[in-house]
Design an enzyme around this catalytic site. Sequence first.
Site, PDB file in Angstrom:
ATOM      1  CG  ASP A  57      14.639  28.769 -17.415  1.00  0.00           C
ATOM      2  OD1 ASP A  57      14.061  27.677 -17.447  1.00  0.00           O
ATOM      3  OD2 ASP A  57      15.249  29.201 -16.426  1.00  0.00           O
ATOM      4  CB  SER A 111      18.846  34.669 -15.880  1.00  0.00           C
ATOM      5  OG  SER A 111      18.666  33.409 -16.490  1.00  0.00           O
ATOM      6  N   GLY A 140      13.273  31.660 -13.441  1.00  0.00           N
ATOM      7  CA  GLY A 140      13.583  32.125 -14.789  1.00  0.00           C
ATOM      8  C   GLY A 140      13.796  33.625 -14.903  1.00  0.00           C
TER       9      GLY A 140
END
Lengths: 414, 414
Positions: free
Chosen positions: A222, A161, A159
Amino acid sequence: MSSPSRYLVSAPGKVILFGEHAVVYGKTAIAGSLDGLRTCMLFEKRDDGFLELNLPKLGLQHPLLWPISALPYSKVASVSNGNDSSQGFSFNEELLEALRPIVLEGNAGNKNNQEINELQQVAASVFLYLYTNLEDKQTSWCGTTVHVTSNLPVGAGLGSSAAYSVCLATGLLLVLGHIAIPDYDEKVREFNISDSSSPTNLINRWAFQAEKVIHGTPSGIDNAVATYGGAVSFAKGVMENVIGFQTLRFLLTNTKTPRNTRTLVANYPHIVEPILEAIEGISASFKEIINSGVSQKELNQRIEELIDLNHNLVNSLGVGHPSIDKVREITAQYSLHSKLTGAGGGGCVLTLLRDDVTNDDIMRIKLALTSIGFECFETKIGGHGISVLDASAISKQEFLSSENIQFSGWKHFN
Amino acid sequence: MSSPSRYLVSAPGKVILFGEHAVVYGKTAIAGSLDGLRTCMLFEKRDDGFLELNLPKLGLQHPLLWPISALPYSKVASVSNGNDSSQGFSFNEELLEALRPIVLEGNAGNKNNQEINELQQVAASVFLYLYTNLEDKQTSWCGTTVHVTSNLPVGAGLGSSAAYSVCLATGLLLVLGHIAIPDYDEKVREFNISDSSSPTNLINRWAFQAEKVIHGTPSGIDNAVATYGGAVSFAKGVMENVIGFQTLRFLLTNTKTPRNTRTLVANYPHIVEPILEAIEGISASFKEIINSGVSQKELNQRIEELIDLNHNLVNSLGVGHPSIDKVREITAQYSLHSKLTGAGGGGCVLTLLRDDVTNDDIMRIKLALTSIGFECFETKIGGHGISVLDASAISKQEFLSSENIQFSGWKHFN
C-alpha cells in the site's frame, strides 16, 4: 534560498488490480494507484514550539496540540537523518510505547471534552512517531501544523492509511529539511527500490514505518503504491513497478458490504494451490499484455478477459458475495466487466471503463448502483504517486475549503 | 439346457460428474452411470435368415431388414470368437466401408419410401458391423430381430450412443452364444479391466468398437460407464472404477441450449494449465471423500463444495452459459447446488438432491425449470451397468408398450 514555509503533499489510494487472496499465499498481486482518490495535507511551519494535527475527516472537530518538548527523544537511540542506507529500518517499539500517554495529552486542551477514538489515536501516534524520529534538532524553526483532508473512503481496502502515512512522511521530511521539493513535474518515473539515495525510497521506507504503527505487520504494497504511483507487482515481500503501465479508466464501486473471507483453502489443498497459481498467472499475463504493444482496443479486451478470469477464480475460492454479483450484473448490461478488488472488509468492485463507453452509459450505471446504496467513483488507476507543492501562495482557508483539491504545479520525486 | 430365444438387455446413460473439459487436456474426469435413463433392447431369434432392426425412437417407423447372406464376411480376416486376449481389437475400416451400401439396402423393402437419415444409417452400421464380426457360423439359428427403446435424450451428451453400443454388443454376444446370462443379480461389482476372461470386459471392448463406428475416435469412457455402471475415473485413456461409490441422487436438467465451447486455453497457458490442474484436483478430492467414511450429511456438503468449485473453474475457462446460471439460480433458492455436466452440445446441468430435500421442493424446482422450456429428470448416478434378462416370458407387445421398462429379475455380469 530559504525553504518554503508551507508545503502541500498529496498521495493516492490503491486498489488491487489482480491477485488479491493469492498474495496472502505468496503469489504475485498487482496493485495500482487511484489517480482521483487521494489524501492531501498542508504543512505549515510555526514558531511557538507546538505540533498541531487537524483530522476533520476522521471526525475530530478540534486540533490536537502537543509541545515539542514533550516528545520522548531519549527513546530514539541515534537521531536518524533518514539517509540510512540499510534497506529496512528497525521499528522502535519502545518509542511507540512511550508515545501512548503523550498522544492522549494532545487532546487535553480541547474545550468540548470530545474523547479521541482509537482511529484518531493511531493517526496521532503515526504523526508523533515520525516527528520524533525525523527531528534532528538542527533546524531553525520550532513547530508545525498539519491539516489533513482526503476523498478516500476509510476502511474500504483502498489504502487510506498508506496515503496518510506517505503524506505525513513526505511532509515531515520536507519540513524538517531532509529532502527538498524536486524539479520533476509530469513524467511518471520507474523506481528502483534499492537505490538508497532516492528521496522516493526514503519516503517509502518512513511510510512503511508509519504503516507498522497502524497495522503492526503491513505488507508494504500500500505505501509503495501511494509513494511510487503507477502499478506495482508484489510477491513475498519483493516489489517491482510494472514497467510500461500508464493509466486505465475504472469505475470503482464501494458496496459497503463486508466480504466473506472464509476460503476453502484448508479443505482442498490440491484444488486450491493450482487455483492460486492460476491467479498468479493472471498477474503475469497482465504484465505481458501491458508490454505486448497491442492496440488499445485489444488491450482492453484482454484485460476484460483477465477481469473475468480473476473474478471466477476468486469466486471458486468461496469468497464471493451477492453484492459483487449485483455490480457485475448491472455493468454487464452495458457490456462492461467487473471484479472484486481487495482481500476483505471493503467489498469494492472495479469495472473497466473502455474508451468506447459513453458518458451517458456511465451515468446510467452510476445511477443504478447508487440507487441500491452503493458508492461510485469514476477514477483512473495509475498516474502519480506522492506529489508535492510549494504552498506559500496557498492560504489555509483555500486549502480547507477545497473539497477536490485541484491545485496545479505539483512536483514529483525521481 | 437350450439358450433362451429372447433376451432383454439394458444399459445406462452417463454423465460427467467432475472434470469435463479438463479431460480433453489429459486430466482426470469422473463419470457416473445414469440409473434411470437407459437404453433397452429386445433380441428375438428368428429362423428365416434375416436381420431386423427397429429404431422407432430414432424416428424410423418401419423395420430395416437384411438377409444374413448379404453380409461381407470376407472382410473379416479370421472370425473372432471375441475371446481375443489382446486389450484393444484393431478396428476393421475395410469392413465398415463394405457395409455402407448394404446398410442402405436394409431400407429397400419399405413401402413408405421414407429415406433413412444419417443417424439411422450409423445405428444400422453398428448393428451390421458387430453382427458380421461376431457371427461365427457355428450357431444353429439363422436371424435375429432387435427392438430398441430408450428414455435417454439423444445428442445431449448423456452417452446415448454408448448405451446403444453396449446393448447391441451384449445382445449379439448372447444371441450368438459367446456369453451366457450370468447368475449375479444385486451387487454392483468392481471391475478389473485387464481381466480378459471377464464377459463384462468382452462386452466393453466390442462396445468400444461400436463407438468407433459412431464417433471415429471415442474416448472409451461412455461405453465403460454404460458397461460397468457405478462411477469411472478416467485420464489419458486409463480407466478405473471409483471404489466405494454407491449412488447419489441428482436432478438432471437438459437446458437444450448449445454450450459455448470456445475456451481461453490458447491465450493464457499459464493461467489455464493450473485451472485444469485444479479441476483434476476436484476429481481426486471426490475419490478421497467417497472413501473417507464421513457421514452422509458431510458427504453431501463436501460434494456441494466440489460442485461449486467445478462450476466456477469451468466458468473461468469461459465455457459457461446463461441457461446454466439460470438453473443454478433456481436451485439455489432451495439451497441446492448445481453444475454443468458434459463438455459441449447438450447443455445439461446436475443438481445434487440431498436427503433432506422434500418432494414438494423437488416438484417446485422441476415446475420452475420446465416452465422455462428445460427438461428435468430425477435420477440417481451410480448403480448397475449392463443388465440382462431371459425374456422368453416377455412378449414383444409388452416390451414395446412399456415406456419405462420396469421388468424384474435383471442379471449382472461379474
